[in-house]
Scaffold this motif. Structure first.
Motif, PDB file in Angstrom:
ATOM      1  N   ALA A 120       9.895  33.040  16.708  1.00 30.05           N
ATOM      2  CA  ALA A 120      11.160  32.317  16.877  1.00 30.05           C
ATOM      3  C   ALA A 120      11.414  31.381  15.704  1.00 30.05           C
ATOM      4  CB  ALA A 120      11.136  31.522  18.179  1.00 30.05           C
ATOM      5  N   GLN A 121      12.689  31.254  15.360  1.00 30.38           N
ATOM      6  CA  GLN A 121      13.089  30.305  14.323  1.00 30.38           C
ATOM      7  C   GLN A 121      13.460  28.985  14.971  1.00 30.38           C
ATOM      8  OE1 GLN A 121      16.911  30.872  12.381  1.00 30.38           O
ATOM      9  NE2 GLN A 121      16.083  30.244  10.409  1.00 30.38           N
ATOM     10  N   LEU A 122      13.009  27.899  14.395  1.00 30.82           N
ATOM     11  CA  LEU A 122      13.349  26.573  14.902  1.00 30.82           C
ATOM     12  C   LEU A 122      14.437  25.936  14.055  1.00 30.82           C
ATOM     13  CD1 LEU A 122      12.889  24.011  16.611  1.00 30.82           C
ATOM     14  CD2 LEU A 122      11.034  23.408  15.018  1.00 30.82           C
ATOM     15  N   ARG A 123      14.156  25.793  12.776  1.00 33.33           N
ATOM     16  CA  ARG A 123      15.045  25.061  11.878  1.00 33.33           C
ATOM     17  C   ARG A 123      15.532  25.971  10.761  1.00 33.33           C
ATOM     18  NH1 ARG A 123      13.337  19.263   9.137  1.00 33.33           N
ATOM     19  NH2 ARG A 123      15.241  18.886   7.933  1.00 33.33           N
ATOM     20  N   ARG A 124      16.830  25.924  10.507  1.00 32.27           N
ATOM     21  CA  ARG A 124      17.404  26.724   9.439  1.00 32.27           C
ATOM     22  C   ARG A 124      17.356  25.943   8.122  1.00 32.27           C
ATOM     23  NH1 ARG A 124      22.986  28.955  11.994  1.00 32.27           N
ATOM     24  NH2 ARG A 124      23.647  26.960  11.107  1.00 32.27           N
ATOM     25  N   PRO A 125      17.552  26.638   7.000  1.00 33.90           N
ATOM     26  CA  PRO A 125      17.516  25.939   5.707  1.00 33.90           C
ATOM     27  C   PRO A 125      18.510  24.789   5.587  1.00 33.90           C
ATOM     28  CG  PRO A 125      17.370  28.313   5.386  1.00 33.90           C
ATOM     29  CD  PRO A 125      17.650  28.100   6.839  1.00 33.90           C
ATOM     30  N   ASP A 126      19.617  24.861   6.343  1.00 30.66           N
ATOM     31  CA  ASP A 126      20.617  23.778   6.260  1.00 30.66           C
ATOM     32  C   ASP A 126      20.239  22.566   7.112  1.00 30.66           C
ATOM     33  OD1 ASP A 126      21.057  24.694   8.827  1.00 30.66           O
ATOM     34  OD2 ASP A 126      23.137  25.309   8.504  1.00 30.66           O
ATOM     35  N   GLY A 127      19.069  22.617   7.786  1.00 29.25           N
ATOM     36  CA  GLY A 127      18.599  21.467   8.558  1.00 29.25           C
ATOM     37  C   GLY A 127      18.947  21.509  10.028  1.00 29.25           C
ATOM     38  N   TRP A 128      19.840  22.395  10.459  1.00 24.60           N
ATOM     39  CA  TRP A 128      20.194  22.496  11.868  1.00 24.60           C
ATOM     40  C   TRP A 128      19.112  23.271  12.621  1.00 24.60           C
ATOM     41  CZ3 TRP A 128      24.128  19.987  14.276  1.00 24.60           C
ATOM     42  CH2 TRP A 128      25.090  19.405  13.467  1.00 24.60           C
ATOM     43  N   ALA A 129      18.798  22.825  13.837  1.00 19.66           N
ATOM     44  CA  ALA A 129      17.708  23.426  14.612  1.00 19.66           C
ATOM     45  C   ALA A 129      18.118  23.560  16.070  1.00 19.66           C
ATOM     46  CB  ALA A 129      16.449  22.568  14.507  1.00 19.66           C
ATOM     47  N   THR A 130      17.461  24.479  16.776  1.00 23.13           N
ATOM     48  CA  THR A 130      17.693  24.632  18.217  1.00 23.13           C
ATOM     49  C   THR A 130      16.425  25.085  18.909  1.00 23.13           C
ATOM     50  OG1 THR A 130      19.090  25.660  19.911  1.00 23.13           O
ATOM     51  CG2 THR A 130      18.454  27.042  18.059  1.00 23.13           C
ATOM     52  N   VAL A 131      16.259  24.636  20.147  1.00 20.82           N
ATOM     53  CA  VAL A 131      15.171  25.124  20.992  1.00 20.82           C
ATOM     54  C   VAL A 131      15.725  25.989  22.117  1.00 20.82           C
ATOM     55  CG1 VAL A 131      13.587  23.234  20.466  1.00 20.82           C
ATOM     56  CG2 VAL A 131      15.223  22.977  22.357  1.00 20.82           C
ATOM     57  N   GLY A 132      16.999  26.363  21.984  1.00 21.88           N
ATOM     58  CA  GLY A 132      17.615  27.253  22.962  1.00 21.88           C
ATOM     59  C   GLY A 132      18.318  26.563  24.107  1.00 21.88           C
ATOM     60  N   ASP A 133      18.419  25.236  24.080  1.00 19.90           N
ATOM     61  CA  ASP A 133      19.144  24.541  25.136  1.00 19.90           C
ATOM     62  C   ASP A 133      20.612  24.947  25.121  1.00 19.90           C
ATOM     63  OD1 ASP A 133      16.974  23.167  26.105  1.00 19.90           O
ATOM     64  OD2 ASP A 133      17.363  21.351  24.954  1.00 19.90           O
ATOM     65  N   GLN A 134      21.187  25.044  26.317  1.00 17.06           N
ATOM     66  CA  GLN A 134      22.600  25.356  26.474  1.00 17.06           C
ATOM     67  C   GLN A 134      23.331  24.098  26.951  1.00 17.06           C
ATOM     68  OE1 GLN A 134      23.704  28.944  25.979  1.00 17.06           O
ATOM     69  NE2 GLN A 134      21.767  28.525  24.913  1.00 17.06           N
ATOM     70  N   GLY A 135      24.574  23.948  26.528  1.00 14.39           N
ATOM     71  CA  GLY A 135      25.322  22.765  26.945  1.00 14.39           C
ATOM     72  C   GLY A 135      26.760  22.822  26.489  1.00 14.39           C
ATOM     73  N   ARG A 136      27.456  21.739  26.763  1.00 10.43           N
ATOM     74  CA  ARG A 136      28.857  21.610  26.358  1.00 10.43           C
ATOM     75  C   ARG A 136      29.088  20.175  25.891  1.00 10.43           C
ATOM     76  NH1 ARG A 136      29.336  21.727  32.134  1.00 10.43           N
ATOM     77  NH2 ARG A 136      30.060  23.881  32.164  1.00 10.43           N
ATOM     78  N   ILE A 137      30.094  19.992  25.037  1.00  4.45           N
ATOM     79  CA  ILE A 137      30.468  18.659  24.566  1.00  4.45           C
ATOM     80  C   ILE A 137      31.887  18.355  25.035  1.00  4.45           C
ATOM     81  CG2 ILE A 137      31.011  17.253  22.545  1.00  4.45           C
ATOM     82  CD1 ILE A 137      28.757  18.614  21.059  1.00  4.45           C
TER      83      ILE A 137
END
Length: 546
Positions: free
Chosen positions: A390-407
């Motif tokens: 699994a990938q955690l952090r992309r080269p641009d610094g954004w990361a995800t652990v797979g959490d789902q949500g809304r803003i």
């Protein structure tokens, strides 16, 4: 503030200030050796000066054990060649003093939960190249030997004996380490799947302390109680955070409601960091002996969507005690918190970036559920090679652990992990949101004399027409004494009452179409309900349909 820098600073300015305080723990695990020297049940503590002094012989003992190996395990490349020392003990005090003691030296430390399945423990040790394990488990030692592991297992008693045998004059003092040096190896799981390992550098932990210090109040001199296994990231971070800010951390192997109140009074504890289940037990203990808890100013708990019943229970008995429920991920760091209600809506910290995106990586408009992406300085670079793809952090610094949500309106609402979202009839349905709706029923909505609910678990079952069908699995209030496939308790509310409640609280697509009862829902060793295992039990016919 770097942990070693602050430890050295406090040790020089106030050497007698308490750093780590342990309490009476329970009986040793059945797997542990019956050696009186290994009995960690006696209360013990370390001042800052003692922590610095003892760390020198501790690291000397660790270093000697690593160098004595003729065929040392090769540490994961993410450690930059630094040997890894793991602690797998039931003693929170012993684990805390080792992790803190090694912090000022060239060492990578890890905590492994001794309650993990043995195969998980062996897997992470052999895969990541851990070279030294401090453990009282003979089963673990035997399993590692059988797996061909070439490292060293040593008991807590034997390790202490080695420390005592070293002349402090032959050791080097702790020093402030370079920012990019690997510090801790942590694990994202270990109860329901193979653990994913990741490294935290010293700078990443320093960045995390900056965020928590600004919002969660681990102030200098504050006495923080952090009950629970130090293998939990929440407890481990409370230890690091307290020492990094010049406070005192009071640890306990578990939460004992009969002694915790007296500890809060006797040890002048004003801040507690604990999982939600412990906060619930704390409120119940305070109801019995409120006089022991009146000095408690702040309770900090991890995990978003804190049940409103826990917050209200604490407020009812301790109205002057504040409660902060934070959202974060061990891999990423602290993200935001909630200070009222059920913790559904989270205020994002001003130094943290948050976006919600769809499967094509397009940013979603307000109100739509998608994958939560985070940008935080404290985020780990990625997972350790060999433990996951699994990938955690992309080269641009954004990361995800797979959490789902809304803003919405700048606030974040979590909907669970990817497996917590059901697609039914073209609608995205958050299963945790359904569970929250039934919390009110559990609090006394008896519907014409019907019984109350215990825990509930919303699941998605395969359906040819809808894609998936939402169901609710109920654990009766009196559950816990039978098998997983037991019969319903006579006090369980009937289907009509459950449907009425769901229709009053939820949008139509969220209303469960089926209801089942299990005598006891399957759980992880940490007490979390296992949703996938619940589905398996229902699909295999072990649950009774209402």
């Amino acid at each position: 503030m770097p942990i070693t820098s602050r430890i050295l600073e406090v040790a020089a300015a106030d050497p007698d200030q308490l750093a780590i305080v342990g309490g009476h723990s329970g009986s040793p695990a059945p797997d542990e050796r019956a050696d009186p020297a290994a009995d960690t049940r006696a209360p013990r503590s370390l001042t800052y000066a003692q922590l610095v002094r003892d760390s020198t012989t501790m690291f000397a003992a660790v270093d000697a054990l690593h160098h004595a190996q003729s065929d040392s395990p090769i540490p994961a490349p993410e450690t930059h060649g630094i040997p890894i020392t793991a602690v797998s003990l039931t003693s929170a005090f012993e684990t805390s003093r080792i992790i803190a003691g090694l912090a000022g030296f060239r060492a990578v430390s890890a905590t492994i939960d001794p309650r993990w399945p043995l195969s998980h423990q062996v897997g992470v040790i052999t895969t990541t190249g851990i070279g030294l394990v401090i453990s009282d488990s003979t089963h673990l030692a035997e399993a590692l030997a059988a797996a061909g592991w070439t490292g060293t297992v040593i008991t807590a008693a034997d390790f202490r004996a080695r420390e005592a045998a070293i002349d402090p004059a032959d050791t080097a003092p702790p020093t402030v380490r370079e920012p990019d040096e690997p510090f801790l190896m942590l694990f994202s799981s270990g109860t329901t799947s193979n653990p994913k390992a990741f490294i935290k550098t010293r700078q990443q932990y320093r960045d995390n302390v900056v965020v928590s210090s600004a919002h969660l109040e681990p102030f200098p001199g504050v006495a923080t109680l952090a009950p629970g296994p130090v293998s939990y990231s929440l407890t481990l971070y409370a230890v690091i955070e307290s020492l990094a800010t010049g406070g005192s951390v009071h640890v306990a192997d578990d939460f004992d409601p009969f002694t915790m109140g007296s500890r809060i009074t006797d040890e002048a504890i004003t801040r507690v960091v604990a999982v939600p289940a412990v906060v619930k037990a704390l409120a119940e203990a305070a109801r019995r002996t409120p006089e022991n808890f009146h000095g408690l100013d702040l309770v900090v708990t991890g995990g978003a969507n804190l049940p409103a019943s826990i917050r209200s229970a604490l407020a009812d008995v301790l109205p002057d005690t504040r409660l902060i429920s934070y959202y974060g991920a061990a891999e990423i760091g602290f993200i935001g918190d909630s200070r009222e209600g059920d913790g559904t809506w989270i205020s994002i910290y001003d130094t943290i970036g948050v976006e919600v995106r769809d499967d094509s990586d397009a940013r979603l408009p307000d109100g739509e559920i998608g994958t939560v992406w985070i940008k935080a300085a404290a985020c780990s670079d990625g997972y350790v090679t060999g433990t996951t793809g699994a990938q955690l952090r992309r080269p641009d610094g954004w990361a995800t652990v797979g959490d789902q949500g809304r803003i919405e309106s700048g606030l974040l609402q979590l909907a669970g992990r990817a497996g917590d979202i059901a697609i039914t009839g073209g609608h995205k349905v958050s299963l945790p949101e359904i569970e929250r709706a039934f919390e009110g029923f559990d609090r006394g909505d008896r519907h014409s004399g019907q019984g109350r609910l215990g825990e509930v678990c919303a699941i998605a079952l395969p359906d040819d027409g809808l894609g998936s069908l939402v169901a609710l699995v109920i654990e009766p209030d009196s559950a816990g004494h039978g098998s997983e496939g037991g019969t319903p308790d006579s006090g369980t509310p009937d289907k009509a009452a459950l449907l009425d409640h769901a229709r009053a609280k939820l949008a139509p697509q969220f209303v469960p179409r089926r209801f089942y009862v299990l005598d006891r829902l399957p759980r992880t060793v940490g007490g979390k309900i296992r949703r996938h295992d619940t589905v398996d039990l229902v699909m295999s016919g072990k649950a009774q349909r209402l």
